[in-house]
Write a protein that holds these residues in place. Structure first.
Motif, PDB file in Angstrom:
ATOM      1  N   MET B 518      38.058  55.966  18.161  1.00 53.62           N
ATOM      2  CA  MET B 518      38.705  54.846  18.885  1.00 53.62           C
ATOM      3  C   MET B 518      38.095  53.498  17.940  1.00 53.62           C
ATOM      4  O   MET B 518      38.901  52.727  17.802  1.00 53.62           O
ATOM      5  N   THR B 519      36.938  53.351  17.865  1.00 53.64           N
ATOM      6  CA  THR B 519      36.339  52.264  17.402  1.00 53.64           C
ATOM      7  C   THR B 519      36.793  52.365  15.839  1.00 53.64           C
ATOM      8  O   THR B 519      37.310  51.008  15.339  1.00 53.64           O
ATOM      9  N   GLU B 520      36.789  53.379  15.208  1.00 54.64           N
ATOM     10  CA  GLU B 520      37.221  53.330  13.623  1.00 54.64           C
ATOM     11  C   GLU B 520      38.671  53.225  13.740  1.00 54.64           C
ATOM     12  O   GLU B 520      39.274  52.227  12.666  1.00 54.64           O
ATOM     13  N   ILE B 521      39.561  53.651  14.498  1.00 53.20           N
ATOM     14  CA  ILE B 521      41.154  53.488  14.264  1.00 53.20           C
ATOM     15  C   ILE B 521      41.479  51.937  14.876  1.00 53.20           C
ATOM     16  O   ILE B 521      42.273  51.597  14.174  1.00 53.20           O
ATOM     17  N   ARG B 522      40.625  51.259  15.838  1.00 51.20           N
ATOM     18  CA  ARG B 522      41.100  50.138  15.898  1.00 51.20           C
ATOM     19  C   ARG B 522      40.679  49.122  14.909  1.00 51.20           C
ATOM     20  O   ARG B 522      41.499  47.992  14.541  1.00 51.20           O
TER      21      ARG B 522
END
Lengths: 339, 647
Positions: B518-522
């Motif tokens: 999720m961190t990378e997607i954001r």
């Protein structure tokens, strides 16, 4: 607000998420009461938005199969105010605790009430910070020994009802986790009331502040140490229904029916709809052991709501204004042509 | 690569290039008939100054509007103290308003003024340093009493000599007494009479620069509709000033700046804060969503909230919150409900909003945050301009919390960048920070009124009722944006919040790999915006001796300096940034091939550091200013000229 009503049961409002409050936590009973209250109301399920801040109680929206928003600490009143103002068709419920609403979120809490935005604020009061494991809260009693007050607090607690009425609150009710029937009734009434409704629910934290409300809520003594107020009914309480409240000068006084010539007719009759907050303020401030603690709907007064007035103002101005779109706006006022 | 060479297109600044006209131009019969000798100028800068209660902002604005209606291009800049009414007669209480108007394109409000109007000794003292050598000073001689001179902090009784401007064209005008004289017998009280002194000054300046009085007269009629006596008195004072200038010989010949040759169309005067407010309205209209603004008043951003509060006719819901935090939180709540939500603030307010910005990041709700930058840190310089919130905008949050950051670069382009901020926010489902500053916010310029048909649609990714297996955090592959399900839509009930989310269902998840993903997607979601923004332009050559780099509100000054240096035959180029995060895709190409790169900004080097982080193979020199003031073209040119002389 009534619409093509789908018949719901409490089960329709349960989400698929595992409820993770501690076993024995008062929050379970409050969740049940709300899930029982909603099917009695006139809204379709998609119209509910449950909005919370941070704290044990603020996990609530995850357990409701409705629209939900788990916000940040103290800000639920502000988020809920934005949601309701943006879409007044929604039934917006704020779930908050004594720390969330009255410490970090105190400013938003009082201003939501002052504006009289039509949101239902469910204030779970366990007089402790549970999620951070046991520090005193703004409602902890004076002298409370907690992890951050090992020698007792030297702070005077807020009484939520007093704060609500002080902020010009129009609806204040009190219940407790153990009385699901009373809670359910109050939640329904709170929802039907137009404007900010605040319901204080005395709630037990089994881990960090167990039995904090026991002095008044123990079954043994409950009838003598509490009074359930009903609009239009005399303020009578006690195991034998023989005690009542009267006004003695500028103070409330407990009397016994049948003693000193007191009859039921002498007892004050509860008028929740009286706009003058004087008597309501006395009732919300009744503390054990001097008085019985008041439950039920203590104040319920009609007044214009913020969200309605926002809509009305827009409609009025739109009817009068020549500016109907951005092109009109850009070309309004002083302009000149370069040819 | 897409490089625009704008050679001499936006040119120059010609200091007092004077052409004598035997005859006048027919613009204002009332003035022209009387005048034999009119000097034609390319451009003029006037600075109005007085006590903060003297009405100098109004005087300046009225003169500017009259000039704009006359057809000049112009740029204005108010310079006022933080106190509403600082002690009268002191330098601290001096309020100024500068306007430059020209026969050609005007990109800045001018460094130094040709004419200074000073209503008292303090105003003269505070502004003497801004007069061009040999410029004109019109001051209210009546206010130069011994007491006032002392109050302003002079050590002698001869302010003009003390300031070393005795060789300038000094015009001591008895403004106060002539104002009193003009309204004698009209039943005005002394306070009202003194308040109309500014109209006398305006009348003088209108005469000198051949501006018709009609605009101001119309303004007075509208403003004091219910007070005909006030209209009459002010008109009388205005005419008295005009006639006074006609009578005294000190002010002949008069000057004229012919209308500018600008693109055909319908124009209006536009300041940065109004442009921002209207750009947001335009975005709401194109997104077909109601606009909600949750804000708290703060200098110098307040006018955006005020302007949007006026627009109930366009359905705006304006929520003046109890504090900055409630401002953004109500906006987030409104965005959750399906409105186009904005919050407006300045530096200290952005600091207060930080936690909630993170909430908007993790809930992936569209939101525009406008930060009208001012001098910092802390309360800093509320009424002054600075660019020192860049790092705060980029990184001022807990956790990995990427937010797109864009910056406007002229008062009127605040409209376009506010629109673009809205478009990015809604289409990419993210909060977006728009940076403007005090200089842009209060500055104004003529603006060709666009048609909304020139602007693109904004397509909100709204989840529709009946979507099978809808999941709140499922994304489109191109933008990585999730869809937006409005409460009230049957079947799409879901929960969002500040706890980490399961990557599809949005339920609370503490799973380590889910958090990493999720961190990378954001992060990737914000980076991908680079595919949807324009490339960086360069003004000048691809292989220059100095590539000047700027961002945001300094564009007018940097562009003027670069154009003038290029006119002088120097090989300097300009790369000016509006998109900061993500950066345009061609930045590296633009940076290549220059002998030196100098990043100019009104802070201690925040953008230079940011560029160094992104492009470690380039050497970024810095030119910084933190005085609460914009750059001056002169200091920029001096600096670059020095650099060019270094070998």
């Amino acid at each position: 607000m009534s619409e093509n009503q789908v018949k719901y049961t409490a089960k329709d409002f349960k989400s698929d998420q595992e409820v993770r409050w501690c076993p024995g936590c008062g929050d379970h009973a409050i969740l049940t009461a709300i899930q029982r209250a909603l099917p009695q109301l006139a809204y379709n399920k998609e119209r509910y938005a449950f909005i919370s801040g941070i704290g044990c109680s603020s996990r609530f929206p995850y357990y409701m199969n409705t629209y939900g928003f788990h916000g940040i600490h103290g800000r639920a009143s502000a988020i809920a105010s934005g949601t309701k103002t943006a879409n007044p068709e929604l039934s917006v419920w704020q779930i908050t605790g004594d720390g969330d609403a009255m410490a970090i979120g105190g400013n938003h809490f009082i201003h939501a009430i002052r504006r009289n935005i039509d949101i239902n604020i469910m204030l779970f009061n366990n007089e402790i910070y549970g999620l951070t494991k046991g520090q005193y809260s703004p409602t902890s009693e004076f002298g409370a020994v907690t992890k951050t007050s090992p020698f007792g607090t030297v702070e005077h607690p807020f009484h939520p009802g007093e704060l609500v009425i002080g902020a010009q609150g129009k609806f204040f009710a009190r219940s407790f986790d153990g009385n699901i029937k009373l809670s359910t009734q109050i939640f329904e009434e709170a929802s039907r009331h137009d404007g900010t409704s605040v319901v204080e629910i005395l709630q037990n934290c089994v881990i960090y502040n167990d039995k904090t409300h026991a002095a008044i809520l123990d079954k043994e003594n409950r009838d003598d140490r509490t009074i359930v107020l009903e609009h239009g009914k005399p303020m009578i309480f006690g195991k034998n229904r023989d005690k009542g409240l009267v006004l003695d000068g500028l103070k409330l006084k407990i009397v016994t029916i049948g003693e000193n010539g007191i009859t039921e007719d002498d007892i004050l009759v509860h008028d929740a709809e009286e706009s003058n907050p004087g008597l309501h303020m006395m009732l919300v401030n009744m503390q054990y052991p001097e008085y019985p603690v008041a439950f039920g709907i203590i104040r319920k007064v009609k007044a214009a709501t913020y969200d309605d007035q926002v809509v009305e103002q827009i409609e009025t101005i739109q009817a009068e204004s020549k500016i109907k779109n951005v092109d009109d706006l850009l070309n309004s006022g002083a302009t000149w042509d370069v040819e | 690569m897409h490089i625009k060479h704008i050679l001499n297109a936006l040119c120059a600044f010609t200091f007092w290039k004077i052409f004598f006209y035997a005859d006048s131009i027919s613009t204002n019969k009332k003035t022209m008939n009387k005048k034999a000798n009119v000097v034609q100028l390319e451009e003029v800068t006037i600075r109005f100054s007085g006590d903060s209660g003297d009405g100098m902002q109004l005087t300046g604005t009225l003169f500017s509007n009259a000039s704009a209606l006359f057809g000049n291009d112009l740029s204005t800049f108010p310079d006022y103290p933080a106190e509403i009414r600082a002690p009268q007669g002191t330098v601290a209480g001096v309020s100024g308003f500068q306007v430059k108007f020209g026969h050609k394109v005007v990109n800045t409000p001018g460094d130094y003024c040709d004419v200074l109007v000073a209503m008292n000794p303090a105003a003269l003292r505070a502004n003497a340093k801004w007069i061009k050598k040999g410029g004109s000073v019109i001051y209210d001689a009546d206010s130069f009493t011994e007491k006032n001179i002392a109050k302003a902090g002079y050590t002698t009784l001869d302010p003009v000599t003390e300031l070393g401007i005795q060789e300038y064209n000094i015009i001591p005008a008895p403004i106060t007494s002539l104002t009193k004289e003009a309204v004698k017998g009209m039943g005005m009280d002394n306070k009202s009479i003194l308040r109309s002194k500014n109209m006398f000054a305006l009348g003088v300046v209108c005469y000198v620069f051949n501006r018709p009085l009609s605009y101001t007269e119309e303004y007075l009629k509208e403003k004091f509709k219910k007070k005909p006596a006030v209209i009459e008195a002010n008109k009388k004072v205005l005419s008295a000033g005009f006639n006074y200038a006609d009578t005294i010989e000190a002010l002949t010949p008069t000057y004229e700046v012919a209308p500018a040759e600008i693109t055909k169309g319908k124009y209006r005067n536009m300041n940065g804060n109004t442009a921002t407010a209207w750009g947001l309205l335009a975005a709401a209209e194109k997104a077909k969503l109601p606009l909600f603004i949750g804000s708290y008043p703060i200098t110098p951003a307040t006018e955006i909230l005020q302007e949007l509060s006026k627009r109930k006719d366009l359905g705006v819901k304006s929520f003046q919150a109890e504090d900055e935090i409630a401002g953004i939180c109500t906006a987030i709540g409104a965005s959750f409900a399906g409105n186009f939500a904005v919050t407006t603030t300045s530096g200290p307010g952005l600091a207060l909003k930080s936690e909630a910005l993170g909430l908007a990041v993790i809930t992936e709700l569209p939101l525009v945050i406008v930060n009208v930058q001012r001098g910092g840190p802390s309360t800093g310089l509320p009424t002054k301009t600075e660019q020192s919130d860049l790092m705060q905008a980029l990184y001022g949050r807990n956790g990995e919390s990427p937010i797109p950051v864009i910056a406007a670069s002229s008062p009127s382009d605040c409209f376009d960048y506010a629109f673009k901020a809205g478009k990015l926010a809604v289409e990419h489902m993210t909060p977006v920070i728009l940076l403007t500053d005090g200089f842009l916010a209060n500055g104004s310029e003529p603006w060709r009124i666009p048609s909304m048909s020139e602007y693109p649609e904004i397509k909100a990714p709204i989840a529709k009722e009946g979507t099978e297996n809808w999941m709140p955090y499922a994304r489109d592959e191109e933008k990585l944006a999730r869809t937006w399900a409005f409460p009230g839509t049957p079947g799409l009930e879901h929960r969002v919040g500040g706890l980490e989310k399961d990557k599809l269902k949005g339920n609370v998840s503490h799973d380590p790999m889910n958090h990493q993903e999720m961190t990378e997607i954001r992060d990737a979601k914000v980076s991908r915006i680079a595919d949807f923004i324009p490339e960086l332009d360069i003004v000048g050559e691809e292989n220059s001796d100095i590539l000047i780099v700027g961002w945001g509100g300094t564009k007018g000054h940097l562009l003027t300096a670069v154009n003038e240096l290029r006119e002088e035959g120097k090989n300097v180029s300009l790369a000016h940034f509006n998109y900061i995060n993500p950066l345009p895709k061609n930045v590296e190409e633009v940076l290549k091939g220059h002998k030196r790169i100098v990043v100019c900004e009104l802070n201690l080097g925040q953008f230079a550091n940011y560029l160094t982080m992104h492009f470690p193979n380039f050497k970024f020199e810095q030119y910084n200013k933190v005085q609460g003031l914009p750059f001056t073209v002169m200091e920029l040119k001096d600096h670059f000229t020095k650099l060019l002389e270094e070998k």
